[in-house]
Every structure is written in C-alpha cells, then in structure tokens.
Motif scaffolding. Structure first.
Motif, short mmCIF file in Angstrom:
data_model
loop_
_atom_site.label_atom_id
_atom_site.label_comp_id
_atom_site.label_asym_id
_atom_site.label_seq_id
_atom_site.Cartn_x
_atom_site.Cartn_y
_atom_site.Cartn_z
N LEU A 119 51.57 82.12 149.83
CA LEU A 119 52.85 82.33 149.16
C LEU A 119 54.00 82.21 150.16
CD1 LEU A 119 54.03 83.16 146.35
CD2 LEU A 119 53.95 85.53 147.15
N ASN A 120 53.80 82.72 151.35
CA ASN A 120 54.87 82.69 152.37
C ASN A 120 55.01 81.33 153.03
OD1 ASN A 120 55.44 85.41 151.96
ND2 ASN A 120 53.98 86.10 153.51
N TYR A 128 48.63 76.92 141.95
CA TYR A 128 48.99 78.26 141.49
C TYR A 128 48.33 78.50 140.13
CZ TYR A 128 52.67 78.48 145.07
OH TYR A 128 53.36 78.51 146.26
N GLU A 129 47.52 79.53 140.06
CA GLU A 129 46.92 79.94 138.79
C GLU A 129 47.86 80.95 138.14
OE1 GLU A 129 43.09 81.46 139.88
OE2 GLU A 129 42.27 79.47 140.34
N TYR A 130 48.21 80.73 136.87
CA TYR A 130 49.19 81.63 136.24
C TYR A 130 48.83 81.94 134.80
CZ TYR A 130 51.23 77.60 133.80
OH TYR A 130 51.42 76.50 132.98
N SER A 182 62.93 77.87 143.03
CA SER A 182 63.25 78.36 144.36
C SER A 182 62.07 79.18 144.86
CB SER A 182 64.52 79.23 144.33
OG SER A 182 64.26 80.45 143.63
N LYS A 183 61.94 79.27 146.17
CA LYS A 183 60.83 80.04 146.74
C LYS A 183 60.92 81.51 146.33
CE LYS A 183 60.00 77.03 150.72
NZ LYS A 183 59.97 76.90 152.20
N ILE A 195 52.07 84.64 138.30
CA ILE A 195 51.17 83.90 139.19
C ILE A 195 50.10 84.87 139.64
CG2 ILE A 195 50.96 82.77 141.43
CD1 ILE A 195 53.81 81.71 141.05
N LEU A 196 48.84 84.51 139.41
CA LEU A 196 47.73 85.43 139.67
C LEU A 196 46.99 85.12 140.97
CD1 LEU A 196 46.38 85.34 136.02
CD2 LEU A 196 47.77 87.12 137.03
N ASN A 197 46.94 83.86 141.32
CA ASN A 197 46.14 83.48 142.48
C ASN A 197 46.65 82.14 143.00
OD1 ASN A 197 44.07 83.83 144.38
ND2 ASN A 197 42.68 82.53 143.19
N ILE A 198 46.41 81.91 144.29
CA ILE A 198 46.80 80.63 144.90
C ILE A 198 45.57 80.06 145.61
CG2 ILE A 198 48.34 79.45 146.50
CD1 ILE A 198 50.28 81.81 146.17
N GLU A 199 45.23 78.82 145.26
CA GLU A 199 44.08 78.15 145.87
C GLU A 199 44.57 77.03 146.79
OE1 GLU A 199 40.96 78.93 145.66
OE2 GLU A 199 41.12 80.49 144.13
#
Length: 201
Positions: A119-120, A128-130, A182-183, A195-199
């Motif tokens: 994320l950072n 992004y899983e949402y 935007s970030k 957003i639940l998870n980032i792969e």
C-alpha cells in the motif's frame, strides 16, 4: 470428506510375579498386555482416550479381561496399567495441529505486513481485492503510478465469495480503460475495509 475414528496400540507387556493361571494352574505363565486407545483424523493419532488391557497365559493361551481376573491378578494388572506410558506418536496430531496454528498466525501477520508495504509502495501490476457496493467481490490492477496517483483497471467481473477471486483474476478480464485515484484515496479505501487485500507477483 474427513476420516476419523479410534485405534489402539500396545504400550506395555509384562510378566506377572507369583501368579498362577486359574485355568491350567501353571506358575509364572501369565503376562499382562496394556493398550492405549487414541482418536485419529485421516489415520493420524490426535490424542489418547484411555488405557485398557488383558492377561494372557503363555501355557494354555487363556485371555482374561480385567473383570474376569481373580483379585490377586487384578491388583497386579492395575499396578502395571498405572505405570504404563504410551508412545509419543499418539500425540502426533496435536503436534501437527500446533504447527498449523503457528503457521496460520505467522502467515496472517506476514500477509498484513506485506499488504501495508504494498500500500505504501505501489507498483505496476499490483492487484487490489475489494468489496463492491452490492456485496460482491472483485479486483483492480495498477496500470500506472505517478507521484501522487494510481491508475487502475477494474476487473469486468465480480464474484460472491472472496475465496473464489482467483477464478476471475485473469489478464483478459481487465479492460484498457483506467480510473485515477489519489494515493490518499486508496489508503482511505483500505482503512474503510473496501480494499481487503493486495497481491503482488
């Protein structure tokens, strides 16, 4: 399908002292066998359930359960049973379970740590899983990253279970069109649980 049940293992066999077989009257021919039952899952012992046993005459082959034993033999049986220690492998399932729990806890912490890192420091190709507004789940993929914004392509498909997202996570399901966020907006969506998870490959 889960296979479970019980089994038993011989944990001790001792020759009795100063006993006479009540059937053939032979001296010092009696042995005590002690067994310990255990529960198993997929034939892996999980935990012991209790001990039982019997006497056996090596001369006439008579076998007696505890209830059938004469009092002097029954007393010796109880002593042998009380001192009998089972093999450690009957606790194998508990050891496996403890390892699995430790692995799940470690993996969960690692996943959370990785998600925060992704994320950072977003990169092209991150997925992004949402959760969508209708309660279904989908994914979006980063196509371009600028100093303060992310440009994401939204998956054309949704699915009703997050565990099945892999079924729609295919390159052909992402259109060429992108949407700019935007970030700070993306981080807000993560904090809000959208957003639940980032792969990341």
């Amino acid at each position: 399908m889960i296979f479970f049940g019980t089994g038993s293992a011989n944990i001790d066999t001792k020759k009795t002292k100063n006993t006479v077989c009540q059937h053939c009257k032979t001296d010092n021919s009696l042995f005590i066998n002690i067994y310990r039952r255990h529960a198993h899952v997929f034939w892996i012992p999980v935990f012991p359930l209790g001990k039982s046993g019997s006497s056996y005459c090596s001369h006439c082959k008579e076998v007696l359960s505890q209830k059938q034993m004469p009092e002097d033999l029954k007393m010796e049986y109880k002593n042998i049973k009380g001192n009998a220690k089972g093999p450690l492998w009957q606790f194998a399932g508990l050891a496996v379970l403890a390892c699995l729990i430790t692995f799940v806890i470690y993996s969960g912490g690692k996943d959370k740590e990785n998600t925060q890192l992704y994320l950072n420091v977003p990169v092209i190709g991150d997925v992004y899983e949402y959760r969508a507004n209708n309660g279904n789940y989908s994914t979006m993929k980063i196509r371009r990253v600028t100093e303060d914004s992310l440009f994401l392509s939204l998956n054309d498909y949704e699915i009703n279970r997050i565990s099945r997202l892999y079924k729609i996570e295919k390159n052909e399901n992402y259109p060429e069109d992108t949407y700019g966020y935007s970030k700070s907006e993306v981080k807000l969506m993560k904090r809000q649980g959208i957003i639940l998870n980032i792969e990341r490959d």
